[in-house]
Design a protein around this motif. Structure first.
Motif, mmCIF file in Angstrom:
data_model
loop_
_atom_site.group_PDB
_atom_site.id
_atom_site.type_symbol
_atom_site.label_atom_id
_atom_site.label_comp_id
_atom_site.label_asym_id
_atom_site.label_seq_id
_atom_site.Cartn_x
_atom_site.Cartn_y
_atom_site.Cartn_z
ATOM 1 N N PHE A 261 17.632 2.279 9.217
ATOM 2 C CA PHE A 261 17.916 3.811 9.297
ATOM 3 C C PHE A 261 16.068 3.637 7.901
ATOM 4 O O PHE A 261 15.933 2.782 7.327
ATOM 5 N N VAL A 262 15.634 5.065 7.334
ATOM 6 C CA VAL A 262 14.249 4.859 7.284
ATOM 7 C C VAL A 262 14.320 6.048 6.051
ATOM 8 O O VAL A 262 15.036 6.638 7.368
ATOM 9 N N VAL A 263 14.387 6.326 5.280
ATOM 10 C CA VAL A 263 14.109 7.681 4.457
ATOM 11 C C VAL A 263 12.817 8.046 4.130
ATOM 12 O O VAL A 263 12.504 6.695 2.935
ATOM 13 N N ASP A 264 12.613 9.030 3.923
ATOM 14 C CA ASP A 264 10.631 9.361 3.218
ATOM 15 C C ASP A 264 11.193 9.911 2.274
ATOM 16 O O ASP A 264 12.402 10.281 1.244
ATOM 17 N N GLN A 265 9.899 10.379 1.429
ATOM 18 C CA GLN A 265 10.155 10.635 0.334
ATOM 19 C C GLN A 265 10.816 12.437 -0.321
ATOM 20 O O GLN A 265 11.615 12.965 -0.954
ATOM 21 N N HIS B 211 0.453 -1.245 0.039
ATOM 22 C CA HIS B 211 0.039 0.106 -0.005
ATOM 23 C C HIS B 211 1.032 1.302 -0.170
ATOM 24 O O HIS B 211 2.213 1.637 0.872
ATOM 25 N N PRO B 212 0.596 2.090 -0.568
ATOM 26 C CA PRO B 212 1.257 3.348 -0.543
ATOM 27 C C PRO B 212 0.943 4.076 0.662
ATOM 28 O O PRO B 212 0.606 4.670 1.567
ATOM 29 N N ILE B 213 2.741 5.288 0.905
ATOM 30 C CA ILE B 213 2.483 5.766 1.953
ATOM 31 C C ILE B 213 1.819 7.364 1.774
ATOM 32 O O ILE B 213 2.574 7.746 0.700
ATOM 33 N N THR B 214 0.989 7.517 2.642
ATOM 34 C CA THR B 214 0.946 8.865 2.392
ATOM 35 C C THR B 214 1.493 9.788 3.544
ATOM 36 O O THR B 214 0.422 10.890 3.646
ATOM 37 N N ARG B 215 1.443 9.477 4.827
ATOM 38 C CA ARG B 215 2.013 9.677 5.693
ATOM 39 C C ARG B 215 3.183 10.651 5.944
ATOM 40 O O ARG B 215 3.448 10.188 4.683
ATOM 41 N N THR B 216 3.593 12.419 6.476
ATOM 42 C CA THR B 216 4.478 12.239 6.366
ATOM 43 C C THR B 216 5.480 12.418 7.218
ATOM 44 O O THR B 216 4.905 12.015 8.699
ATOM 45 N N GLY B 217 6.943 12.975 7.511
ATOM 46 C CA GLY B 217 7.619 13.156 8.448
ATOM 47 C C GLY B 217 7.348 11.994 9.702
ATOM 48 O O GLY B 217 7.716 11.094 9.413
ATOM 49 N N TYR B 218 7.769 13.318 10.932
ATOM 50 C CA TYR B 218 7.847 11.845 12.061
ATOM 51 C C TYR B 218 7.177 11.088 12.601
ATOM 52 O O TYR B 218 6.852 10.041 13.065
ATOM 53 N N ALA B 219 5.395 11.241 11.366
ATOM 54 C CA ALA B 219 4.643 10.674 11.599
ATOM 55 C C ALA B 219 4.999 8.824 11.300
ATOM 56 O O ALA B 219 4.374 8.006 10.905
ATOM 57 N N ILE B 220 5.950 8.927 10.062
ATOM 58 C CA ILE B 220 5.750 7.346 9.351
ATOM 59 C C ILE B 220 6.916 6.582 10.441
ATOM 60 O O ILE B 220 6.520 5.397 10.405
ATOM 61 N N MET B 221 7.523 7.369 11.426
ATOM 62 C CA MET B 221 8.284 6.562 12.019
ATOM 63 C C MET B 221 7.941 5.869 13.409
ATOM 64 O O MET B 221 7.945 5.107 13.578
ATOM 65 N N ARG B 222 6.774 6.701 13.975
ATOM 66 C CA ARG B 222 5.989 6.579 14.456
ATOM 67 C C ARG B 222 5.092 5.533 14.188
ATOM 68 O O ARG B 222 4.608 4.140 14.702
ATOM 69 N N ILE C 93 13.094 2.590 1.990
ATOM 70 C CA ILE C 93 12.339 4.023 2.208
ATOM 71 C C ILE C 93 10.722 3.810 1.551
ATOM 72 O O ILE C 93 10.287 3.143 1.655
ATOM 73 N N ALA C 94 10.404 5.701 2.275
ATOM 74 C CA ALA C 94 9.063 5.208 2.759
ATOM 75 C C ALA C 94 8.290 5.243 1.637
ATOM 76 O O ALA C 94 7.473 6.594 1.024
ATOM 77 N N ILE C 95 7.893 4.522 0.779
ATOM 78 C CA ILE C 95 6.986 4.437 -0.292
ATOM 79 C C ILE C 95 6.090 2.824 -0.197
ATOM 80 O O ILE C 95 6.512 1.556 0.340
ATOM 81 N N GLY C 96 5.167 2.453 -0.629
ATOM 82 C CA GLY C 96 4.353 1.179 -1.022
ATOM 83 C C GLY C 96 4.118 0.978 -2.184
ATOM 84 O O GLY C 96 3.691 1.916 -3.031
#
Length: 350
Positions: A67-71, A38-49, A100-103
């Motif tokens: 580590f995690v890398v956002d868009q 599923h696509p990632i719709t969160r951004t920033g710190y919400a991704i990690m939480r 890499i925070a995509i889905g």
């Protein structure tokens, strides 16, 4: 050196147990992951939480990736350089795992790929060896990291000349000493925040100037979102009554509509009431905003706690309905306390 947003900065919980330490000399592999179907719709710190909540729910000590890398190209600390990961069975000691925070079929941005490649280069420097570039599926039977990222890994993880974005909370160049957010959000298909580009960014800047919030511009405003845009937008948010994390200089739908009168983008936004302020909600409060909140909770399917109403007097049913809605967004802890803030209000009336 890659700038990494620490666990303390993004708000990690204490470890649920103690992950084992791993000497850098034992690292031989670099694994790339994605978030699944599923696509990632969160951004920033919400991704990690959200990742943390999922991994702790699986019985792990915390975020399993190193580590995690956002868009936007931001890099977040999970297990870090020195702790054993929980990302690929039989490879958690030898491998450094980076999500890499995509889905789904999401396209990774140039910023995300560049930051991931920068992590790889730094990992090679720290270990003193060239690590094997691998996708998750190279170590375990899985579809991860998806077709797009796996093809990128197999092509050698090219990143071109793109420079990774600075981390949120960096100091503004020029020695002002101010600290600004360097994150992005997407509203109606358009990016806003540090590094965003386009005519819509210019329009925001022009609207800020016209409204009297342009003092941080030394030139422009122009089509690329800079720290000056963030600082000006932050001042505008504070004029609306926002504070703390709600006044970080990164647009939300409500404040953006207040500034522009409407929301540009691919999908026309429906009008919604402005956030009336936190002081309208809580024990002893009675007003029309409480009624409006309750009615919208019922419309959205979060009204099961009401035995009558909803009405103008704040009740435990209101709080529990808001809490249920907040938890449905993936929020936990103080982010799901049952009391609406600007973001909860904006999403509830979206």
């Amino acid at each position: 050196m890659t700038t990494i947003i620490s666990r303390a900065t993004w708000g990690a919980k204490a470890w649920n147990g103690t992950p084992a330490t791993v000497a850098l000399s034992r690292r031989t592999e670099f694994f790339v992951h994605y978030d699944g179907g599923h696509p990632i719709t969160r951004t920033g710190y919400a991704i990690m939480r959200a990742i943390e909540a999922q991994h702790i729910g699986q019985g792990w000590a915390g975020v399993g990736y190193n580590f995690v890398v956002d868009q936007a190209g931001n890099v977040y600390e999970g297990r870090g350089w020195g702790l054993q990961g929980a990302h690929c069975p039989d490879h958690n000691t030898s491998g450094i795992g980076v999500q890499i925070a995509i889905g789904g079929d999401q396209e990774p941005t140039a910023a995300a790929l560049a930051s991931c490649r920068a992590l790889y280069e730094e990992a090679c420097k720290k270990t003193g060896k060239k690590l094997a570039k691998k996708g998750h599926k190279d170590g375990f039977a899985t579809a991860c990291p998806g077709g797009r990222l796996y093809a990128w890994v197999k092509a050698g993880m090219p990143a071109g000349a793109y420079q990774p974005a600075p981390a949120p909370g960096g100091s503004i160049p020029g020695g002002s000493g101010a600290v600004v957010s360097r994150t992005q959000v997407t509203i109606n298909g358009l990016a806003y925040g540090y590094g965003a580009k386009g005519d819509h960014v210019t329009k925001v800047g022009e609207a800020l100037v016209a409204a009297g919030f342009g003092k941080h511009y030394t030139s422009g405003p122009g089509p690329v979102w800079t720290d000056a845009d963030t600082l000006n937008y932050q001042t505008f948010q504070k004029s609306l009554g926002y504070s703390g994390a709600d006044a970080d200089g990164v647009p939300g739908e409500t404040s953006l509509r207040e500034l522009l009168g409407t929301l540009p983008g691919k999908v026309a936004a429906k009008p919604k009431p402005p956030f009336p302020g936190r002081d309208k909600f809580g024990p002893g409060k009675s007003n029309g905003s409480v009624t409006l909140l309750g009615q919208q909770l019922v419309r959205k399917g979060y009204g099961k706690h009401y035995t009558s109403g909803p009405g103008p007097e704040w009740s435990e049913a209101d709080r529990r309905g808001v809490e249920a809605f907040q938890r449905a967004q993936g929020w936990t802890g103080s982010g799901a306390d049952g009391y609406p803030g600007p973001e909860t209000w904006s999403l509830l009336f979206a």
